[in-house]
Scaffold this motif. Structure first.
Motif, PDB file in Angstrom:
ATOM      1  N   MET A 112      49.551 100.061  46.131  1.00 39.94           N
ATOM      2  CA  MET A 112      48.384 100.880  45.799  1.00 39.94           C
ATOM      3  C   MET A 112      48.694 102.373  45.899  1.00 39.94           C
ATOM      4  O   MET A 112      49.680 102.776  46.539  1.00 39.94           O
ATOM      5  CB  MET A 112      47.228 100.532  46.742  1.00 39.94           C
ATOM      6  CG  MET A 112      47.540 100.775  48.195  1.00 39.94           C
ATOM      7  SD  MET A 112      46.084 100.648  49.234  1.00 39.94           S
ATOM      8  CE  MET A 112      45.456 102.319  49.102  1.00 39.94           C
ATOM      9  N   ARG A 113      47.831 103.153  45.245  1.00 37.97           N
ATOM     10  CA  ARG A 113      47.988 104.612  45.309  1.00 37.97           C
ATOM     11  C   ARG A 113      46.838 105.184  46.138  1.00 37.97           C
ATOM     12  O   ARG A 113      45.689 104.776  45.958  1.00 37.97           O
ATOM     13  CB  ARG A 113      47.964 105.196  43.902  1.00 37.97           C
ATOM     14  CG  ARG A 113      49.078 104.659  43.009  1.00 37.97           C
ATOM     15  CD  ARG A 113      49.036 105.327  41.668  1.00 37.97           C
ATOM     16  NE  ARG A 113      49.471 106.720  41.799  1.00 37.97           N
ATOM     17  CZ  ARG A 113      50.545 107.221  41.197  1.00 37.97           C
ATOM     18  NH1 ARG A 113      51.282 106.460  40.425  1.00 37.97           N
ATOM     19  NH2 ARG A 113      50.872 108.481  41.352  1.00 37.97           N
ATOM     20  N   ARG A 114      47.169 106.130  47.006  1.00 41.18           N
ATOM     21  CA  ARG A 114      46.141 106.756  47.855  1.00 41.18           C
ATOM     22  C   ARG A 114      45.471 107.879  47.056  1.00 41.18           C
ATOM     23  O   ARG A 114      45.636 109.069  47.318  1.00 41.18           O
ATOM     24  CB  ARG A 114      46.767 107.288  49.145  1.00 41.18           C
ATOM     25  CG  ARG A 114      47.353 106.172  50.013  1.00 41.18           C
ATOM     26  CD  ARG A 114      47.824 106.681  51.367  1.00 41.18           C
ATOM     27  NE  ARG A 114      48.981 107.550  51.264  1.00 41.18           N
ATOM     28  CZ  ARG A 114      50.242 107.106  51.222  1.00 41.18           C
ATOM     29  NH1 ARG A 114      50.500 105.795  51.254  1.00 41.18           N
ATOM     30  NH2 ARG A 114      51.246 107.966  51.154  1.00 41.18           N
ATOM     31  N   ASP A 115      44.703 107.451  46.060  1.00 37.79           N
ATOM     32  CA  ASP A 115      44.070 108.404  45.133  1.00 37.79           C
ATOM     33  C   ASP A 115      42.799 107.741  44.634  1.00 37.79           C
ATOM     34  O   ASP A 115      42.843 106.691  44.010  1.00 37.79           O
ATOM     35  CB  ASP A 115      45.049 108.688  43.986  1.00 37.79           C
ATOM     36  CG  ASP A 115      44.463 109.614  42.941  1.00 37.79           C
ATOM     37  OD1 ASP A 115      43.281 110.022  43.068  1.00 37.79           O
ATOM     38  OD2 ASP A 115      45.193 109.950  41.990  1.00 37.79           O
ATOM     39  N   HIS A 116      41.650 108.384  44.906  1.00 39.02           N
ATOM     40  CA  HIS A 116      40.376 107.761  44.511  1.00 39.02           C
ATOM     41  C   HIS A 116      40.260 107.601  43.002  1.00 39.02           C
ATOM     42  O   HIS A 116      39.478 106.785  42.525  1.00 39.02           O
ATOM     43  CB  HIS A 116      39.214 108.612  45.045  1.00 39.02           C
ATOM     44  CG  HIS A 116      39.095 108.564  46.540  1.00 39.02           C
ATOM     45  ND1 HIS A 116      38.689 107.432  47.209  1.00 39.02           N
ATOM     46  CD2 HIS A 116      39.355 109.482  47.494  1.00 39.02           C
ATOM     47  CE1 HIS A 116      38.689 107.664  48.513  1.00 39.02           C
ATOM     48  NE2 HIS A 116      39.093 108.900  48.716  1.00 39.02           N
ATOM     49  N   LYS A 117      41.033 108.382  42.254  1.00 32.38           N
ATOM     50  CA  LYS A 117      40.935 108.303  40.789  1.00 32.38           C
ATOM     51  C   LYS A 117      41.908 107.271  40.204  1.00 32.38           C
ATOM     52  O   LYS A 117      41.843 106.953  39.023  1.00 32.38           O
ATOM     53  CB  LYS A 117      41.243 109.661  40.169  1.00 32.38           C
ATOM     54  CG  LYS A 117      40.220 110.730  40.487  1.00 32.38           C
ATOM     55  CD  LYS A 117      40.584 112.065  39.847  1.00 32.38           C
ATOM     56  CE  LYS A 117      39.761 113.180  40.507  1.00 32.38           C
ATOM     57  NZ  LYS A 117      40.418 114.477  40.423  1.00 32.38           N
ATOM     58  N   ALA A 118      42.793 106.756  41.049  1.00 30.29           N
ATOM     59  CA  ALA A 118      43.786 105.808  40.529  1.00 30.29           C
ATOM     60  C   ALA A 118      43.142 104.445  40.297  1.00 30.29           C
ATOM     61  O   ALA A 118      42.143 104.085  40.937  1.00 30.29           O
ATOM     62  CB  ALA A 118      44.942 105.677  41.513  1.00 30.29           C
ATOM     63  N   ASP A 119      43.707 103.689  39.387  1.00 25.15           N
ATOM     64  CA  ASP A 119      43.237 102.322  39.145  1.00 25.15           C
ATOM     65  C   ASP A 119      43.963 101.387  40.106  1.00 25.15           C
ATOM     66  O   ASP A 119      45.115 101.010  39.873  1.00 25.15           O
ATOM     67  CB  ASP A 119      43.534 101.919  37.690  1.00 25.15           C
ATOM     68  CG  ASP A 119      43.112 100.476  37.403  1.00 25.15           C
ATOM     69  OD1 ASP A 119      43.462  99.960  36.326  1.00 25.15           O
ATOM     70  OD2 ASP A 119      42.445  99.858  38.269  1.00 25.15           O
ATOM     71  N   ASN A 120      43.293 101.046  41.177  1.00 22.11           N
ATOM     72  CA  ASN A 120      43.868 100.152  42.184  1.00 22.11           C
ATOM     73  C   ASN A 120      43.273  98.745  42.100  1.00 22.11           C
ATOM     74  O   ASN A 120      43.325  97.988  43.070  1.00 22.11           O
ATOM     75  CB  ASN A 120      43.630 100.720  43.597  1.00 22.11           C
ATOM     76  CG  ASN A 120      44.619 101.816  43.948  1.00 22.11           C
ATOM     77  OD1 ASN A 120      45.826 101.656  43.800  1.00 22.11           O
ATOM     78  ND2 ASN A 120      44.106 102.945  44.425  1.00 22.11           N
ATOM     79  N   SER A 121      42.712  98.413  40.933  1.00 17.19           N
ATOM     80  CA  SER A 121      42.006  97.132  40.819  1.00 17.19           C
ATOM     81  C   SER A 121      42.943  95.947  41.014  1.00 17.19           C
ATOM     82  O   SER A 121      42.506  94.855  41.386  1.00 17.19           O
ATOM     83  CB  SER A 121      41.306  97.029  39.462  1.00 17.19           C
ATOM     84  OG  SER A 121      42.243  97.209  38.415  1.00 17.19           O
TER      85      SER A 121
END
Lengths: 136, 263
Positions: B54-63
């Protein structure tokens, strides 16, 4: 051991598979020796992933439910570093390090008849529920 | 990410290693109980892979890496086999160069990399207070590793092999035995019709429990298991005797995939 693939995963395991094929060939070749010279054919079937299929049965519906709740029981008390277990018919928990502390294998002298190549069928009194598959 | 004002805490849950029936009921039980008690549950996807990649970025697609679990989701998923969260055999402490996530390749570029620092940062970013890994000895060994690094771990044992130490029962074992017996009963009619020997290879890796219990229950005449190297002539003699003393003229042997010839 007989491996289907020599490549090891990140935990150091290579994929097992193929012992059934070797045994089938050998059994067919040897069968005449014990059957008055007449060969017996063999049906060779790998059960494989089929045993992982379908819906959970009764135990695999009840025990996971209990394990999940037991994990929450611990968390609600602020307890961690544990693994939930079944022990002597009761739900319990142990230090999580138990996972890496030993190997759980069939106890041959107690449960496996090496002359008859099958389990022993005696001395059931006070044995645990799952017999040799229970933790000793 | 977690709103600590509205929840008592956050629990992360994952399923690693082989899939078995029983994982979804466990995910369901944790989610429903946790929600009742005021905890948020984050499902970490694909074993240890989701929390690793996962990426620690609220805008990243972590679905593909994590999702919030609700009663509605788990009540439906909880009825079926497999695992809603998917699984993998990822081991974050041993990640080959080719498998390092793109956004970490600059930092981790050895042949084999320990990405545990990323896993811990990701758990913190998600606000996870307690981690529940559900798995066999491989998946849980990494859980033990995280525990030594200060992550609060409560493990649940799962494997169709039933060989996680310390417990009488691992999720998935019973259904595996049930299916094994059912399938053998489907196959024995062919063995009988053709008067043959029936050889069945079963999973179990290094332990013979998956062969022993179905054999005891009458699904097979003999079994050979990893814990005892067997003599093929001895097996042949016994199986031929079993077949010839059976009015239906067949016999069955269960072979653990890890079984070994003697010599």
């Amino acid at each position: 051991m007989v491996f289907a693939d020599s490549e090891k995963d990140a935990y150091g395991h290579a994929k097992l598979g193929g012992i059934g094929d070797l045994v089938s060939t050998e059994l067919k070749d040897l069968s005449a020796k014990f059957n008055k010279g007449k060969t017996i054919n063999v049906i060779n079937q790998k059960l494989g992933y089929m045993v992982r299929g379908g819906d959970p049965d009764a135990l695999d519906s009840i025990v996971p439910m209990a394990y999940g709740n037991l994990a929450l029981d611990l968390i609600l008390k602020g307890i961690h570093g544990r693994i939930v277990v079944l022990k002597n018919g009761r739900y319990d928990n142990l230090p999580v390090e138990v996972v890496t502390s030993s190997k759980k294998l069939v106890n041959i002298p107690e449960y496996y008849n090496t002359e008859r190549l099958r389990p022993y069928y005696h001395s059931f009194e006070m044995k645990p529920f799952l017999l040799m598959a229970s933790e000793n | 990410m977690a709103n600590s004002k509205s929840t008592k805490g956050v629990i992360g849950i994952l399923t690693g290693g082989g899939d078995v029936p029983g994982l979804n009921p466990a995910i369901r039980a944790v989610t429903i109980r946790a929600n009742r008690e005021g905890y948020k549950v984050i499902g970490l996807r694909r074993g240890w892979a989701g929390i690793l990649e996962m990426r620690r970025d609220h805008k990243a697609d972590n679905s593909n890496c994590f999702e919030i679990l609700t009663d509605i989701i788990v009540n439906k998923a909880g009825r079926t086999g497999g695992t809603y969260l998917h699984t993998s055999r990822t081991r974050p402490s041993h990640v080959r160069n080719a498998d390092v996530p793109d956004h970490l390749k600059d930092t981790y570029n050895a042949e084999v990399n320990d990405l545990t620092p990323e896993v811990i940062k990701n758990l913190e970013w998600l606000g996870i207070d307690y981690l529940i890994p559900i798995g066999g000895d491989d998946t849980l060994s990494y859980g033990v590793h995280l525990h030594t690094k200060g992550v609060k771990v409560v493990a649940i044992p799962k494997t169709m092999d039933n060989d996680v130490p310390g417990t009488d029962y691992c999720i998935g074992f019973s259904t595996c035995v049930t299916r094994t017996i059912q399938m053998i009963n489907s196959l024995r009619t062919s063995a009988g019709s053709h008067e043959r020997l029936l050889v069945l290879e079963v999973f179990g890796r290094y332990a013979g429990f998956t062969a022993m219990l179905p054999t005891m229950a009458g699904a097979a005449n003999r079994c050979v298991i990893p814990e005892y190297k067997f003599n093929i002539e001895q097996l042949a003699k016994l199986l031929v005797e079993d077949r010839n003393s059976n009015p239906s003229k067949y016999s069955i042997v269960l072979i653990s995939e890890g079984a070994m010839f003697d010599g």
